[in-house]
Design a protein around this motif. Sequence first.
Motif, PDB file in Angstrom:
ATOM      1  N   GLN A   7       6.012  -7.948   5.564  1.00  0.00           N
ATOM      2  CA  GLN A   7       6.036  -7.086   4.396  1.00  0.00           C
ATOM      3  C   GLN A   7       5.897  -5.611   4.767  1.00  0.00           C
ATOM      4  O   GLN A   7       6.351  -4.752   4.025  1.00  0.00           O
ATOM      5  CB  GLN A   7       4.946  -7.493   3.408  1.00  0.00           C
ATOM      6  CG  GLN A   7       5.236  -8.811   2.724  1.00  0.00           C
ATOM      7  CD  GLN A   7       4.198  -9.179   1.701  1.00  0.00           C
ATOM      8  OE1 GLN A   7       3.013  -8.924   1.876  1.00  0.00           O
ATOM      9  NE2 GLN A   7       4.632  -9.798   0.615  1.00  0.00           N
ATOM     10  N   ARG A  27       8.038  -8.167  -5.239  1.00  0.00           N
ATOM     11  CA  ARG A  27       6.902  -7.767  -6.069  1.00  0.00           C
ATOM     12  C   ARG A  27       7.390  -6.797  -7.139  1.00  0.00           C
ATOM     13  O   ARG A  27       8.218  -5.921  -6.862  1.00  0.00           O
ATOM     14  CB  ARG A  27       5.820  -7.083  -5.231  1.00  0.00           C
ATOM     15  CG  ARG A  27       5.181  -8.006  -4.227  1.00  0.00           C
ATOM     16  CD  ARG A  27       3.953  -7.428  -3.573  1.00  0.00           C
ATOM     17  NE  ARG A  27       4.163  -6.139  -2.929  1.00  0.00           N
ATOM     18  CZ  ARG A  27       3.591  -5.775  -1.796  1.00  0.00           C
ATOM     19  NH1 ARG A  27       2.775  -6.590  -1.149  1.00  0.00           N
ATOM     20  NH2 ARG A  27       3.807  -4.575  -1.284  1.00  0.00           N
ATOM     21  N   VAL A  34       8.625 -11.125  -1.208  1.00  0.00           N
ATOM     22  CA  VAL A  34       7.614 -12.171  -1.328  1.00  0.00           C
ATOM     23  C   VAL A  34       8.282 -13.471  -0.907  1.00  0.00           C
ATOM     24  O   VAL A  34       9.374 -13.793  -1.384  1.00  0.00           O
ATOM     25  CB  VAL A  34       7.104 -12.298  -2.783  1.00  0.00           C
ATOM     26  CG1 VAL A  34       6.150 -13.465  -2.924  1.00  0.00           C
ATOM     27  CG2 VAL A  34       6.466 -11.008  -3.235  1.00  0.00           C
TER      28      VAL A  34
END
Length: 64
Positions: A7, A27, A34
């Motif tokens: 991420q 997100r 995600v």
Amino acid sequence: MKVTIDQDKCVSSGQCVLAAEEVFDQRDEDGVVVLLNANPPAGLAEDVRQAAVLCPALAIVVED
């Protein structure tokens, strides 16, 4: 197949979601990837590999 994401590398392009929406999402607050399924079924393997190729930040790693 095992999928991992970083991420911290993600640039929120959304290419992964377009390629494999069953495996990736973003997100709401910042668009960062995600991982929905770290071990997707074989039927999604091609889509997941395509998502990894399309990722401009190389934030997706696919292991067979």
